[in-house]
Design a protein around this motif. Structure first.
Motif, mmCIF file in Angstrom:
data_model
loop_
_atom_site.group_PDB
_atom_site.id
_atom_site.type_symbol
_atom_site.label_atom_id
_atom_site.label_comp_id
_atom_site.label_asym_id
_atom_site.label_seq_id
_atom_site.Cartn_x
_atom_site.Cartn_y
_atom_site.Cartn_z
ATOM 1 N N ARG A 260 -1.899 -28.177 28.311
ATOM 2 C CA ARG A 260 -3.282 -26.858 29.720
ATOM 3 C C ARG A 260 -2.136 -25.873 29.823
ATOM 4 N NH1 ARG A 260 -4.276 -25.583 34.736
ATOM 5 N NH2 ARG A 260 -2.601 -26.174 35.155
ATOM 6 N N GLY B 187 -2.134 -11.263 33.587
ATOM 7 C CA GLY B 187 -3.442 -11.597 33.371
ATOM 8 C C GLY B 187 -3.905 -12.317 34.754
ATOM 9 N N SER B 188 -3.194 -11.882 36.223
ATOM 10 C CA SER B 188 -3.730 -12.219 36.903
ATOM 11 C C SER B 188 -3.364 -11.271 38.194
ATOM 12 C CB SER B 188 -2.723 -13.280 37.944
ATOM 13 O OG SER B 188 -2.000 -13.042 38.296
ATOM 14 N N ASN C 173 8.706 -18.159 22.297
ATOM 15 C CA ASN C 173 7.030 -17.263 22.543
ATOM 16 C C ASN C 173 6.421 -18.122 22.982
ATOM 17 O OD1 ASN C 173 7.284 -14.721 21.197
ATOM 18 N ND2 ASN C 173 6.827 -16.273 19.347
ATOM 19 N N ALA C 174 5.590 -17.538 24.147
ATOM 20 C CA ALA C 174 4.814 -18.442 25.342
ATOM 21 C C ALA C 174 3.611 -17.667 25.025
ATOM 22 C CB ALA C 174 4.918 -18.774 26.403
ATOM 23 N N GLY C 175 2.395 -18.563 25.134
ATOM 24 C CA GLY C 175 1.148 -18.572 25.282
ATOM 25 C C GLY C 175 -0.029 -18.298 25.885
ATOM 26 N N GLY C 176 -1.155 -18.189 26.131
ATOM 27 C CA GLY C 176 -1.853 -18.858 27.407
ATOM 28 C C GLY C 176 -1.744 -18.734 28.823
ATOM 29 N N LEU C 177 -2.090 -19.536 29.910
ATOM 30 C CA LEU C 177 -1.429 -19.403 30.914
ATOM 31 C C LEU C 177 -0.514 -18.662 31.566
ATOM 32 C CD1 LEU C 177 -3.897 -19.606 33.488
ATOM 33 C CD2 LEU C 177 -3.198 -21.404 33.793
ATOM 34 N N VAL D 284 -7.030 -14.294 22.914
ATOM 35 C CA VAL D 284 -6.340 -14.972 23.894
ATOM 36 C C VAL D 284 -7.767 -15.243 24.370
ATOM 37 C CG1 VAL D 284 -5.214 -15.430 25.381
ATOM 38 C CG2 VAL D 284 -4.072 -14.263 23.331
ATOM 39 N N ARG E 97 6.541 -21.770 21.869
ATOM 40 C CA ARG E 97 7.111 -22.011 20.199
ATOM 41 C C ARG E 97 9.158 -21.434 20.304
ATOM 42 N NH1 ARG E 97 3.242 -23.081 16.001
ATOM 43 N NH2 ARG E 97 1.075 -23.637 17.112
ATOM 44 N N ASN F 196 2.782 -10.474 20.925
ATOM 45 C CA ASN F 196 2.423 -11.320 20.505
ATOM 46 C C ASN F 196 0.294 -11.668 20.320
ATOM 47 O OD1 ASN F 196 3.939 -12.544 18.541
ATOM 48 N ND2 ASN F 196 5.224 -12.867 20.550
ATOM 49 N N PRO G 183 -5.353 -19.897 22.759
ATOM 50 C CA PRO G 183 -4.233 -19.668 24.122
ATOM 51 C C PRO G 183 -3.359 -17.865 22.787
ATOM 52 C CG PRO G 183 -3.697 -21.746 23.061
ATOM 53 C CD PRO G 183 -5.213 -21.355 22.061
ATOM 54 N N GLN H 178 4.455 -14.976 33.399
ATOM 55 C CA GLN H 178 5.239 -14.392 32.454
ATOM 56 C C GLN H 178 6.989 -13.078 33.260
ATOM 57 O OE1 GLN H 178 5.972 -10.677 33.011
ATOM 58 N NE2 GLN H 178 4.167 -9.976 33.298
ATOM 59 N N ARG H 179 6.369 -14.017 34.100
ATOM 60 C CA ARG H 179 7.291 -13.016 34.997
ATOM 61 C C ARG H 179 8.382 -13.705 35.635
ATOM 62 N NH1 ARG H 179 5.675 -8.192 39.535
ATOM 63 N NH2 ARG H 179 4.560 -10.302 40.313
ATOM 64 N N ALA I 217 1.602 -17.614 29.982
ATOM 65 C CA ALA I 217 2.639 -16.363 29.738
ATOM 66 C C ALA I 217 1.379 -15.273 31.167
ATOM 67 C CB ALA I 217 2.326 -15.584 28.434
ATOM 68 N N ARG I 218 0.306 -15.235 30.064
ATOM 69 C CA ARG I 218 -0.529 -14.489 31.227
ATOM 70 C C ARG I 218 0.195 -14.463 33.280
ATOM 71 N NH1 ARG I 218 -4.361 -17.224 29.052
ATOM 72 N NH2 ARG I 218 -5.805 -18.411 30.376
ATOM 73 N N VAL I 219 0.170 -15.738 33.782
ATOM 74 C CA VAL I 219 0.155 -15.795 34.907
ATOM 75 C C VAL I 219 1.557 -15.945 35.652
ATOM 76 C CG1 VAL I 219 -0.450 -16.927 37.065
ATOM 77 C CG2 VAL I 219 -2.427 -16.360 35.170
ATOM 78 N N PHE J 78 1.027 -22.587 25.723
ATOM 79 C CA PHE J 78 2.453 -23.140 24.564
ATOM 80 C C PHE J 78 3.462 -22.239 24.668
ATOM 81 C CE2 PHE J 78 -0.062 -19.916 22.799
ATOM 82 C CZ PHE J 78 1.034 -18.455 21.664
ATOM 83 N N LYS K 77 2.872 -31.775 25.365
ATOM 84 C CA LYS K 77 3.110 -32.417 24.459
ATOM 85 C C LYS K 77 3.524 -31.192 23.285
ATOM 86 C CE LYS K 77 -0.235 -34.909 22.254
ATOM 87 N NZ LYS K 77 -1.327 -36.177 22.290
ATOM 88 N N GLU L 295 -8.242 -30.205 28.954
ATOM 89 C CA GLU L 295 -7.011 -30.318 28.417
ATOM 90 C C GLU L 295 -6.990 -31.583 27.552
ATOM 91 O OE1 GLU L 295 -4.419 -30.612 32.302
ATOM 92 O OE2 GLU L 295 -5.120 -30.096 33.546
ATOM 93 N N GLN M 40 -0.250 -11.950 23.898
ATOM 94 C CA GLN M 40 -0.412 -12.321 25.166
ATOM 95 C C GLN M 40 -0.537 -11.147 26.071
ATOM 96 O OE1 GLN M 40 -0.710 -16.029 25.596
ATOM 97 N NE2 GLN M 40 -0.358 -16.417 23.558
ATOM 98 N N LEU M 41 -2.129 -11.171 26.492
ATOM 99 C CA LEU M 41 -1.984 -11.102 27.901
ATOM 100 C C LEU M 41 -0.826 -11.042 28.693
ATOM 101 C CD1 LEU M 41 -3.933 -8.111 29.459
ATOM 102 C CD2 LEU M 41 -5.156 -9.986 30.308
ATOM 103 N N LEU M 42 0.272 -9.977 29.229
ATOM 104 C CA LEU M 42 0.968 -10.473 30.489
ATOM 105 C C LEU M 42 0.342 -10.223 32.058
ATOM 106 C CD1 LEU M 42 3.959 -8.940 28.480
ATOM 107 C CD2 LEU M 42 2.996 -11.138 29.025
ATOM 108 N N ASP N 21 -0.287 -9.284 38.476
ATOM 109 C CA ASP N 21 0.402 -9.108 37.761
ATOM 110 C C ASP N 21 -0.235 -6.876 37.288
ATOM 111 O OD1 ASP N 21 2.947 -9.805 37.464
ATOM 112 O OD2 ASP N 21 1.867 -11.394 36.362
#
Lengths: 148, 796
Positions: free
Chosen positions: A83, B709-710, A111-115, B114, A88, B703, B51, A121-122, A117-119, A86, A60, B134, B705-707, B713
């Motif tokens: 979920r 994260g799994s 920028n992205a954050g949360g899951l 995060v 921006r 920022n 996040p 990002q590539r 970015a974490r999973v 985010f 959203k 969610e 963010q943990l890049l 990576d």
């Protein structure tokens, strides 16, 4: 994350400008866009469903248009949360005559954050670029098919 | 390895490589982990995590989540505020201006990494709980993030806590000898800037908890995947207010820890809180992705170091400044790791007349940092072993020879170093010689030269180490700010049938102490090892213990056990003398039998004695019934295992790929109770240390963010990229330990990072590469080679 691109439209800048301001066309062309609802002058709420690699989910968010200089340039400010995390970003969109049509230049940073970015990002940059390409190609094709 | 058959020695279970009794249930999948426990009426918790690396929480709207199918309750930090106390830090280093900041089980106003917990959904099923997450709307105002500890300490950096100006959690100094004089007198000074990259422990079983609260009795039971259930009970009591006598903590099977299951993390308290609020059992188990942000990380040092030496390679002094990232909050034992377990170990196995180190613990907007296998000592060993290589390179002396010139000569009972520690015993040249002989060092150097001539780049890397284990004397623990004791206890109980139950405070989780502790008891008492059962991990039926970390389980817990069995033997001897009608002085004990000296037939087995003690029909005047003893063992000193590791690698100059060709480990952990388990511990430790050298790194973007994260990576070591390990040992018993053992849990991790790193840099010597950032990925190596090649062309 910075991405940029140039898209060619077969119409003069003024016509392309009005297409870029047409919420119905935008809603049709943003990949995964379910809704684009005006909530104020140049301000919209949106619901998107996005998939990046194994992560998919609903976002959203809000889209804001700023610094409008018709038919030359404007700024797009986007933020979304869901979920998967985010996003921006801001984009500067510049329109310039190109041969018989218009070249639309987009320079965005996000920028992205949360899951996501974490999973993801590539793949994030590739997905963002793909979404941008599809958006502008979709708009350009609307113009070609006379819908714009 | 050797097929030579010696004359059969009398079989002694202490020192024999019997198979681990833990393995059948682990390998057949019948062992029960925390996540396997399901209680009647159980609910499931899912935790909403920030996040953002740093943000102010403006508003949390839980209405939609509350109305979602299956949702029992939704709680936020506002709900737990005042009900739960902040999570305490349990290692408060004195004389360091330590600034703790409140670490809430759920963040209330500001999130600082995060993964910081923001809210929790409890539902009838795990899926319903995750789905409802969610539907929680959190309105954040993002704040600036800072992930690099050195940058976080600079003026103008984003500030995390009002309590800690400049983000400085502490500033601790170790100093011994005249450091200024050392550098003034130096014929050569070498320097380096080392980044000990952040690592993610990645235990196979992620963190989790099951909590049950019985309102009628006020009793809270927590099944928890932890290395130290008794400390969990202590801290859980402080945070929840449930008295310790009403709190039971059970560590069932624990699937790896490596330090990441020492601290109590937000999820543990949230689970207990939900169970107490709802009066229903609650289960929370991390997903892997959640594990990577919510469970603690390791290392994360920036080190600026310099070494002063004479031109002939004798070390005069070591000076360092370290910025140690702590993450957003101080985790349970975090401040002790870059200080006591790192700074005090800076002399390593070398004679260094002067040492000074300043350590800044720094808050950053990242997941909190804790112990990770080796904890502080790998960071010290690497520093020393790198500087020695740079020194050798500078003075053009073989690096092994430079080590020899500086190693502390063998000693059997006490050697003081300038950092204030007294090592127990050591033969550092002995371990080095053994490793060198195994690898064939001189031949290898010739092979290396020949290979280079053919365009092949072989590298040989050596690392020696000494580490501090068997934590430790409680008086010292108190003096260095550890908020607990470090003794261990054991109860040994003979049943009437002669079988033995042993209850220990130590809580093993993969180290095999159910086997090695049984070996200790069987050896001391002369009973069959299969007659001894080790009970651990449940605070309701085991005596107090301070946990399994710092390679202390056998070094301290094993000593407690040995001392306890000796008490049993004393009582059994008294009873034997009574039953055999002989003077106590004339009773001898061997092979599980008490007998009258000179009359081996006049004997009672320990089982006879156990029966007679338990039935108590005929006891000497004043003797209590039963054959049982307990002890509290507080060690007089730490133990100091040591060794030398050598890695041989080949670097492909076209791709930067590193092939591990050989790995030789010579470790000395004193007497070995079970050599097979020792070898296994070395294997695991070496693998994790190589992981740091070559593959592993937790990467944050600017920022926060943990890049990585799994597991896609974050590159943990795999079996197919590891070499066969040639594991050797020397034996230098600890003079103060009842069994002469030292500890082996972390040795491999401590030596292997530097050994492999040194080998790769040695391979790259023809390219003039002297230092590279870990991990040594093919890309980094390839770039370094390419740059050196293009620089070479310019010169030519």
């Amino acid at each position: 994350m910075d991405i940029s691109g140039t898209y060619l439209f077969n119409a003069p800048p003024r016509q392309v400008w009005s297409l870029l301001m047409d919420t119905t066309a935008i809603a049709r062309c943003v990949p995964g866009c379910r809704e684009l609802r005006p909530v104020g002058p140049d301000r919209y709420e949106t619901e998107l469903s996005v998939a990046v690699a194994a992560i998919s989910g609903d976002f959203k968010g809000t889209i804001e248009l700023a610094d409008k200089l018709p038919p030359q340039s404007y700024k797009l400010i986007v933020s979304g949360t869901g979920r998967p995390g985010f996003v921006r970003g801001t984009a500067t969109i510049t329109l310039a005559p190109h041969e018989s049509g218009t070249a639309v230049q987009v320079a965005a940073s996000a920028n992205a954050g949360g899951l996501i970015a974490r999973v993801g990002q590539r793949l994030l940059e590739g997905v963002a670029r793909m979404m941008m390409d599809r958006f502008y190609q979709c708009l350009a094709s609307q113009l070609d098919s006379g819908q714009g | 390895m050797s097929a030579t058959v010696a004359a059969p020695a009398p079989a002694r279970v202490f020192g024999s490589g019997i198979r681990r009794r833990e393995d059948p249930r682990l390998l057949t999948g019948t062992a029960l982990y925390t996540g396997d426990f399901t209680l009647p009426g159980q609910t499931y918790a899912a935790i909403l995590r920030s996040p953002h690396a740093h943000a102010r929480i403006r508003k949390i709207d839980t209405a939609r989540a509350n109305a979602a199918p299956g949702v029992v309750a939704v709680f936020t930090g506002a709900d737990s505020e005042g009900v739960l106390k902040p999570i305490p830090c349990a290692w408060l280093i004195p004389n360091s201006d330590l600034k703790t900041a409140p670490y809430r089980p759920m963040a209330k106003d500001v999130v600082r990494f995060v993964g910081d917990a923001v809210a929790v959904v409890v539902a009838e099923s795990a899926h319903q709980a995750y789905d409802a997450l969610e539907l929680i709307d959190v309105d954040y105002t993002p704040l600036a993030a800072v992930v690099d500890p050195q940058k976080a300490a600079e003026a103008g950096a984003p500030q995390l806590h009002a309590e800690a100006p400049g983000n400085i959690a502490f500033h601790w100094t170790v100093a011994g000898g005249d450091i200024d004089a050392a550098f003034k007198a130096a014929g050569v000074i070498v320097r380096d800037r080392i980044v000990q990259q952040r690592l993610i422990p990645t235990a196979m079983e992620p963190r989790g908890a099951v909590a049950q609260y019985v309102r009628a009795t006020g009793e809270l039971t927590l099944w928890n995947t932890t290395q130290n259930p008794h400390i969990v009970r202590f801290i859980m009591s402080v945070v929840t207010g449930v008295p310790e006598d009403r709190l039971r903590v059970v560590a069932p099977e624990v699937g790896g820890g490596f330090g990441s299951k020492i601290p109590q993390i937000q999820g543990d308290f949230i689970t207990a809180f939900c169970a107490m609020q709802l009066g229903r059992p609650v289960k929370w188990v991390e997903t892997r992705s959640e594990n990577y942000i919510s469970t603690t990380h390791g290392r994360d040092h920036v080190q600026e170091v310099e070494l002063a030496a004479t031109r002939d390679g004798r070390i005069l002094g070591l000076r360092a400044t370290v910025w140690a990232g702590m993450g957003g909050y101080l985790s349970t034992a975090a401040p002790g790791i870059p200080t006591i377990l790192h700074g005090l170990m800076l002399s390593g196995p070398y004679q260094i007349p002067a040492i000074k180190e300043d350590v800044f613990g720094v808050y950053t907007t990242t997941t909190p940092v804790e112990a990770y296998r080796g904890a502080g000592r790998p960071e010290a060993t690497y520093m020393l072993e790198r500087l020695i290589e740079l020194l050798a390179d500078e003075i053009k002396v073989d690096p092994v020879e430079v080590r020899r010139r500086n190693l502390i000569p063998p000693f059997e009972n006490g050697h003081a170093v300038v950092t204030g520690l007294t090592y127990d015993s050591g033969n550092y040249p002995g371990a080095l010689d053994k490793a060198l002989a195994q690898v064939g060092y001189d031949n290898l150097r010739q092979e290396q030269a020949a290979a280079r001539a053919k365009g092949r780049y072989i590298g040989i890397g050596v690392s020696t180490y000494v580490e501090i284990c068997g934590l430790g004397p409680s008086q010292v623990a108190g003096a260095v700010g550890f908020q607990g004791g470090l003794w261990e206890s054991a109860i040994v109980r003979f049943h009437p049938s002669g079988k033995v139950h042993v209850f220990v405070g130590i809580s093993p989780h993969g180290q095999g102490e159910e086997t090695t502790f049984a070996q200790i008891v069987a050896d001391e008492l002369g009973v069959a090892v299969t007659d001894v059962k080790i009970v651990h991990g449940d605070t309701d039926n085991t005596p107090m213990g301070w946990g399994t970390y710092g390679s202390r389980a056998t070094a301290v817990g094993g000593a407690a056990l040995a001392v306890t069995t000796r008490k049993i033997k004393e009582k059994a001897r008294l009873l034997a003398s009574h039953l055999l009608e002989a003077a106590v002085e004339d009773i001898e004990y061997a092979g599980g039998k008490f007998f009258v000296r000179g009359f081996p037939d006049r004997s009672k087995t320990i089982q006879d004695i156990a029966l007679m003690a338990n039935v108590a029909w005929n006891l000497p005047q004043g003797m209590e019934a039963g054959l049982e003893a307990s002890s509290f063992y507080d060690p007089p000193n730490f133990t100091y295992p040591f060794g030398a590791h050598i890695a041989v690698v080949e670097v492909d100059p076209e791709t930067g790929h590193v092939e591990l060709k050989r790995y030789v480990a010579a470790d000395d952990c004193g007497h070995q109770i079970n050599p097979m388990i020792v070898e296994g511990q070395v294997h695991g430790g070496v693998a994790q240390g190589i992981g740091q050298a070559l593959w592993e790194q937790a990467v944050y973007d600017p920022n926060g963010q943990l890049l990585t994260g799994s597991l896609t990576d974050y590159a943990i070591p795999r079996a197919d990229v590891l070499p066969d390990m040639e594991v050797l040992s020397t034996v230098t018993p600890s003079p103060h330990h009842p069994l002469g053992v030292k500890g082996i849990g972390e040795a491999g991790t401590i030596a292997s990072t530097a050994a492999v790193y040194n080998a790769v840099i040695d391979a790259l010597e023809p390219f003039g590469v002297r230092t590279l950032q870990m991990p040594l990925t093919p890309e980094r190596i390839w770039r370094a080679i390419s740059q050196s090649a293009s620089a070479g062309r310019k010169e030519a």
